[in-house]
Design a protein around this motif. Structure first.
Motif, PDB file in Angstrom:
ATOM      1  N   HIS A   1       0.844  -1.200   0.000  1.00  0.00           N
ATOM      2  CA  HIS A   1       0.000   0.000   0.000  1.00  0.00           C
ATOM      3  C   HIS A   1       0.882   1.255   0.000  1.00  0.00           C
ATOM      4  N   ASP A   2       0.439   2.300  -0.695  1.00  0.00           N
ATOM      5  CA  ASP A   2       1.188   3.559  -0.759  1.00  0.00           C
ATOM      6  C   ASP A   2       1.403   4.183   0.617  1.00  0.00           C
ATOM      7  N   TYR A   3       0.505   3.898   1.550  1.00  0.00           N
ATOM      8  CA  TYR A   3       0.605   4.443   2.903  1.00  0.00           C
ATOM      9  C   TYR A   3       0.857   3.328   3.921  1.00  0.00           C
ATOM     10  N   ALA A   4       1.704   2.391   3.545  1.00  0.00           N
ATOM     11  CA  ALA A   4       2.022   1.248   4.406  1.00  0.00           C
ATOM     12  C   ALA A   4       2.376   1.726   5.812  1.00  0.00           C
ATOM     13  N   GLY A   5       1.853   1.002   6.802  1.00  0.00           N
ATOM     14  CA  GLY A   5       2.132   1.319   8.193  1.00  0.00           C
ATOM     15  C   GLY A   5       1.072   2.172   8.864  1.00  0.00           C
ATOM     16  N   GLU A   6       0.217   2.810   8.082  1.00  0.00           N
ATOM     17  CA  GLU A   6      -0.896   3.578   8.650  1.00  0.00           C
ATOM     18  C   GLU A   6      -2.019   2.609   9.041  1.00  0.00           C
ATOM     19  N   ASN A   7      -2.926   3.046   9.902  1.00  0.00           N
ATOM     20  CA  ASN A   7      -4.047   2.210  10.327  1.00  0.00           C
ATOM     21  C   ASN A   7      -5.021   1.968   9.181  1.00  0.00           C
ATOM     22  N   ALA A   8      -5.583   0.771   9.158  1.00  0.00           N
ATOM     23  CA  ALA A   8      -6.623   0.422   8.180  1.00  0.00           C
ATOM     24  C   ALA A   8      -8.000   0.668   8.788  1.00  0.00           C
ATOM     25  N   TRP A   9      -8.979   0.844   7.924  1.00  0.00           N
ATOM     26  CA  TRP A   9     -10.380   0.999   8.316  1.00  0.00           C
ATOM     27  C   TRP A   9     -11.116  -0.321   8.117  1.00  0.00           C
ATOM     28  N   ILE A  10     -12.105  -0.564   8.969  1.00  0.00           N
ATOM     29  CA  ILE A  10     -13.139  -1.565   8.729  1.00  0.00           C
ATOM     30  C   ILE A  10     -14.420  -0.768   8.508  1.00  0.00           C
ATOM     31  N   MET A  11     -15.138  -1.074   7.437  1.00  0.00           N
ATOM     32  CA  MET A  11     -16.431  -0.446   7.182  1.00  0.00           C
ATOM     33  C   MET A  11     -17.481  -1.558   7.138  1.00  0.00           C
ATOM     34  N   ILE A  12     -18.471  -1.473   8.017  1.00  0.00           N
ATOM     35  CA  ILE A  12     -19.528  -2.481   8.100  1.00  0.00           C
ATOM     36  C   ILE A  12     -20.854  -1.802   7.845  1.00  0.00           C
ATOM     37  N   ASP A  13     -21.703  -2.443   6.995  1.00  0.00           N
ATOM     38  CA  ASP A  13     -22.953  -1.785   6.635  1.00  0.00           C
ATOM     39  C   ASP A  13     -24.209  -2.551   6.980  1.00  0.00           C
ATOM     40  N   GLU A  14     -24.214  -3.814   7.009  1.00  0.00           N
ATOM     41  CA  GLU A  14     -25.479  -4.521   7.205  1.00  0.00           C
ATOM     42  C   GLU A  14     -25.214  -5.919   7.762  1.00  0.00           C
ATOM     43  N   VAL A  15     -26.007  -6.301   8.748  1.00  0.00           N
ATOM     44  CA  VAL A  15     -26.007  -7.659   9.277  1.00  0.00           C
ATOM     45  C   VAL A  15     -27.354  -8.244   8.893  1.00  0.00           C
ATOM     46  N   ARG A  16     -27.324  -9.311   8.098  1.00  0.00           N
ATOM     47  CA  ARG A  16     -28.571  -9.938   7.641  1.00  0.00           C
ATOM     48  C   ARG A  16     -28.625 -11.362   8.163  1.00  0.00           C
ATOM     49  N   ILE A  17     -29.839 -11.828   8.370  1.00  0.00           N
ATOM     50  CA  ILE A  17     -30.018 -13.222   8.801  1.00  0.00           C
ATOM     51  C   ILE A  17     -31.008 -13.915   7.878  1.00  0.00           C
TER      52      ILE A  17
END
Length: 166
Positions: free
Chosen positions: A149-165
């Protein structure tokens, strides 16, 4: 003629171990089960974001329901520093105190071959439990952006949108 029946699941609330990032927390109490899938790249609408930390939460359903499969929607966009979680574990409970053993949710096979990818995928866990009132999700953050990654070492994001059952 084809008929389809949909049952909308109403939730009583969501309890987070750590709150989503303030920029990506709109309607956090119910957005994870509002029936609307987020659009990858439009992170401010329908997504919950977790920067450099795991996403852990428990959803309380307003009524007991049977679950066969549980899906957790996640965004993927390396250009936006959004990577899929290292893993997702889910467990369920009928009383909010005793939860089933955690089950791993599986993503489709994904290869970070380009920074330009912008998509949404569901991790799927098979859970066959009747009378579920609580759903616990633990999504482990990728951590630091990797060497490619171009910004290696920076924190990554988790993006969560929907929990379905189902």
């Amino acid at each position: 003629t084809t008929k389809k029946y949909y049952e909308r699941i109403i939730i009583a609330g969501t309890d987070f171990v750590e709150q989503p990032h303030k920029n990506y927390s709109k309607d956090s109490d119910f957005v994870l089960m509002d029936g609307k899938r987020g659009i990858a790249g439009n992170w401010g609408e329908g997504w919950l974001g977790f920067y450099g930390k795991d996403a852990e939460f428990t959803i309380e359903l307003s009524q007991a329901t049977d679950i066969h499969h549980l899906f957790v929607g996640c965004g993927i966009c390396p250009n936006d520093w959004v990577l899929i979680p290292q893993n997702i574990e889910v467990s369920v409970s009928t009383d909010g105190k005793t939860f089933t053993e955690a089950v791993k949710a599986h993503f489709p096979v994904y290869n970070y071959s380009t920074m330009e990818v912008r998509r949404r995928d569901d991790a799927r866990a098979t859970i066959d439990v009747k009378g579920v009132k609580y759903i616990k999700v633990k999504a482990k953050n990728y951590g630091k952006l990797p060497e490619w990654h171009d910004y290696a070492g920076e924190n990554a994001w988790i993006m969560i949108d929907e929990v379905r059952i189902d």
